[in-house]
Design a protein around this motif. Structure first.
Motif, PDB file in Angstrom:
ATOM      1  N   LEU A 134      43.463  10.235 -15.059  1.00  0.00           N
ATOM      2  CA  LEU A 134      43.885  10.984 -13.879  1.00  0.00           C
ATOM      3  C   LEU A 134      43.593  10.230 -12.585  1.00  0.00           C
ATOM      4  CD1 LEU A 134      42.820  14.619 -14.864  1.00  0.00           C
ATOM      5  CD2 LEU A 134      45.091  13.588 -14.980  1.00  0.00           C
ATOM      6  N   HIS A 135      42.545   9.426 -12.585  1.00  0.00           N
ATOM      7  CA  HIS A 135      42.200   8.656 -11.379  1.00  0.00           C
ATOM      8  C   HIS A 135      42.997   7.356 -11.270  1.00  0.00           C
ATOM      9  CE1 HIS A 135      38.918  11.043  -9.736  1.00  0.00           C
ATOM     10  NE2 HIS A 135      38.416  11.178 -10.957  1.00  0.00           N
ATOM     11  N   ASP A 136      43.197   6.671 -12.410  1.00  0.00           N
ATOM     12  CA  ASP A 136      43.687   5.299 -12.368  1.00  0.00           C
ATOM     13  C   ASP A 136      45.155   5.119 -12.741  1.00  0.00           C
ATOM     14  OD1 ASP A 136      41.063   4.677 -11.767  1.00  0.00           O
ATOM     15  OD2 ASP A 136      40.564   4.035 -13.810  1.00  0.00           O
ATOM     16  N   ASN A 137      45.699   6.024 -13.546  1.00  0.00           N
ATOM     17  CA  ASN A 137      47.062   5.835 -14.049  1.00  0.00           C
ATOM     18  C   ASN A 137      48.099   6.732 -13.384  1.00  0.00           C
ATOM     19  OD1 ASN A 137      45.196   5.441 -16.836  1.00  0.00           O
ATOM     20  ND2 ASN A 137      46.694   3.834 -16.435  1.00  0.00           N
ATOM     21  N   ILE A 138      47.755   7.987 -13.188  1.00  0.00           N
ATOM     22  CA  ILE A 138      48.715   8.959 -12.689  1.00  0.00           C
ATOM     23  C   ILE A 138      48.527   9.175 -11.195  1.00  0.00           C
ATOM     24  CG2 ILE A 138      49.584  11.322 -12.890  1.00  0.00           C
ATOM     25  CD1 ILE A 138      50.162   9.610 -15.310  1.00  0.00           C
ATOM     26  N   GLN A 139      49.651   9.247 -10.489  1.00  0.00           N
ATOM     27  CA  GLN A 139      49.653   9.584  -9.074  1.00  0.00           C
ATOM     28  C   GLN A 139      50.500  10.840  -8.880  1.00  0.00           C
ATOM     29  OE1 GLN A 139      50.804   6.061  -6.883  1.00  0.00           O
ATOM     30  NE2 GLN A 139      49.217   4.815  -7.860  1.00  0.00           N
ATOM     31  N   TYR A 140      50.320  11.497  -7.735  1.00  0.00           N
ATOM     32  CA  TYR A 140      50.882  12.834  -7.584  1.00  0.00           C
ATOM     33  C   TYR A 140      51.642  13.057  -6.275  1.00  0.00           C
ATOM     34  CZ  TYR A 140      48.176  13.987 -11.695  1.00  0.00           C
ATOM     35  OH  TYR A 140      47.685  14.003 -12.970  1.00  0.00           O
ATOM     36  N   PHE A 141      52.095  11.983  -5.659  1.00  0.00           N
ATOM     37  CA  PHE A 141      52.725  12.113  -4.347  1.00  0.00           C
ATOM     38  C   PHE A 141      54.120  11.475  -4.347  1.00  0.00           C
ATOM     39  CE2 PHE A 141      48.215  12.408  -3.821  1.00  0.00           C
ATOM     40  CZ  PHE A 141      48.030  13.356  -2.829  1.00  0.00           C
ATOM     41  N   LEU A 142      55.094  12.254  -3.900  1.00  0.00           N
ATOM     42  CA  LEU A 142      56.438  11.735  -3.680  1.00  0.00           C
ATOM     43  C   LEU A 142      56.534  11.241  -2.249  1.00  0.00           C
ATOM     44  CD1 LEU A 142      59.001  14.281  -5.240  1.00  0.00           C
ATOM     45  CD2 LEU A 142      58.725  11.880  -5.845  1.00  0.00           C
ATOM     46  N   GLY A 143      56.603   9.925  -2.093  1.00  0.00           N
ATOM     47  CA  GLY A 143      56.780   9.326  -0.781  1.00  0.00           C
ATOM     48  C   GLY A 143      58.042   8.480  -0.760  1.00  0.00           C
ATOM     49  N   ALA A 144      58.190   7.663   0.269  1.00  0.00           N
ATOM     50  CA  ALA A 144      59.411   6.889   0.444  1.00  0.00           C
ATOM     51  C   ALA A 144      59.657   5.946  -0.736  1.00  0.00           C
ATOM     52  CB  ALA A 144      59.342   6.097   1.746  1.00  0.00           C
ATOM     53  N   GLU A 145      58.616   5.274  -1.206  1.00  0.00           N
ATOM     54  CA  GLU A 145      58.803   4.339  -2.321  1.00  0.00           C
ATOM     55  C   GLU A 145      59.101   5.070  -3.622  1.00  0.00           C
ATOM     56  OE1 GLU A 145      55.550   1.527  -2.485  1.00  0.00           O
ATOM     57  OE2 GLU A 145      56.806   0.128  -1.351  1.00  0.00           O
ATOM     58  N   GLU A 146      58.503   6.243  -3.802  1.00  0.00           N
ATOM     59  CA  GLU A 146      58.804   7.030  -4.999  1.00  0.00           C
ATOM     60  C   GLU A 146      60.267   7.476  -4.994  1.00  0.00           C
ATOM     61  OE1 GLU A 146      54.581   6.643  -4.798  1.00  0.00           O
ATOM     62  OE2 GLU A 146      55.971   7.363  -3.253  1.00  0.00           O
ATOM     63  N   TYR A 147      60.755   7.911  -3.840  1.00  0.00           N
ATOM     64  CA  TYR A 147      62.172   8.288  -3.762  1.00  0.00           C
ATOM     65  C   TYR A 147      63.074   7.083  -4.023  1.00  0.00           C
ATOM     66  CZ  TYR A 147      61.113  12.937  -1.889  1.00  0.00           C
ATOM     67  OH  TYR A 147      60.672  14.233  -1.730  1.00  0.00           O
TER      68      TYR A 147
END
Length: 269
Positions: free
Chosen positions: A223-236
């Motif tokens: 949960l700390h190192d592999n998964i992220q939880y934010f949709l930002g410009a690069e994610e889009y």
């Protein structure tokens, strides 16, 4: 009340932190493919759906800005297992609980290894899958804890491969729903749940594996190192690239538009 469909996997739990007690939501848990089916059938209003399923609904869905399940690099829980060289894969068993990862595997096998293996959908059991095919796609908690080295298998981490080739994050799932299902205050509640879940990731891991200290440790790192939880410009940007590649293979149709609920309100959360 919003009928909210979530995914029961560990990596989704930070996104629903505290929501079971929120009277605004009627929460249920399913595997990703079922969550998508429920949304398409309008048996839920909003679902944490596999990202590919955003383009497969009966009507255009809205996206809740901000919360998502993403990775930038190794994801650990979405992988192809095989004893063969990837270019020699002719058949692959696909985890029947998956939708996005099936599309991602299809894209990467075609683009990186120039293979288009025959596919069969199977329950996520690596030994059974590899008895029927050259390779197996496994997702979620099963993939996270599978000991591929002891089994003598190569593990191809699809999150790592995507980011190494494109330099972009990969978006596995996000909250999407029917038109007018989400008000600005609802989106804020989901964003706050995400923020609280990320802040209490160790607590999430402990609650998910209450009787297994070793798995708790793996879950905390994940949960700390592999998964992220934010949709930002690069994610889009990564999401659009994924949709374009999927459309090239006729897996979906993509008009280039991402429809965000109340885009004027969400800022950069």
């Amino acid at each position: 009340m919003i009928r909210l469909g979530a995914v029961g996997y560990l990596n989704a739990r930070p996104l629903v932190f505290g929501l079971e007690a929120d009277p605004r939501f009627e929460l249920r848990y399913d595997i990703p493919s079922e969550c998508a089916r429920l949304l398409h059938a309008h048996e839920i209003d909003v679902g944490l759906i596999p990202s590919i399923e955003y383009l497969r609904g009966p009507r255009p869905y809205g996206i809740v800005a901000g919360p998502a399940v993403t990775s930038r690099g190794p994801v650990a829980s979405v992988a192809i297992y095989t004893r063969r060289e990837p270019r020699d894969i002719r058949t692959i068993a696909m985890d029947s609980s998956s939708r996005t990862s099936v599309a991602l595997a299809t894209i990467l096998l075609r683009r990186e290894f120039r293979v288009t293996p025959q596919t069969v959908s199977m329950a996520p059991d690596v030994d059974t899958m590899l008895a029927a095919a050259d390779a197996a796609l496994i997702i979620g908690d099963t993939a996270l804890f599978y000991d591929h080295r002891s089994a003598g298998l190569q593990k191809i981490d699809l999150g790592e491969m995507w980011t190494s080739k494109l330099g972009l994050p990969f978006v596995y799932a996000f909250w999407a729903g029917w038109p007018r299902a989400v008000e600005p205050q609802d989106a804020e509640l989901l964003q706050r749940a995400r923020d609280a879940g990320v802040a209490h990731a160790d607590e999430v891991a402990a609650a998910y594996y209450p009787d297994d200290i070793a798995r708790q440790a793996v879950a905390r790192r994940y949960l700390h190192d592999n998964i992220q939880y934010f949709l930002g410009a690069e994610e889009y940007e990564g999401l659009r690239e994924f949709y374009r590649y999927a459309a090239e293979l006729d897996l979906v149709a993509f008009d280039g538009e991402l429809r965000i609920y109340h885009a004027e309100h969400h800022g950069a959360r």
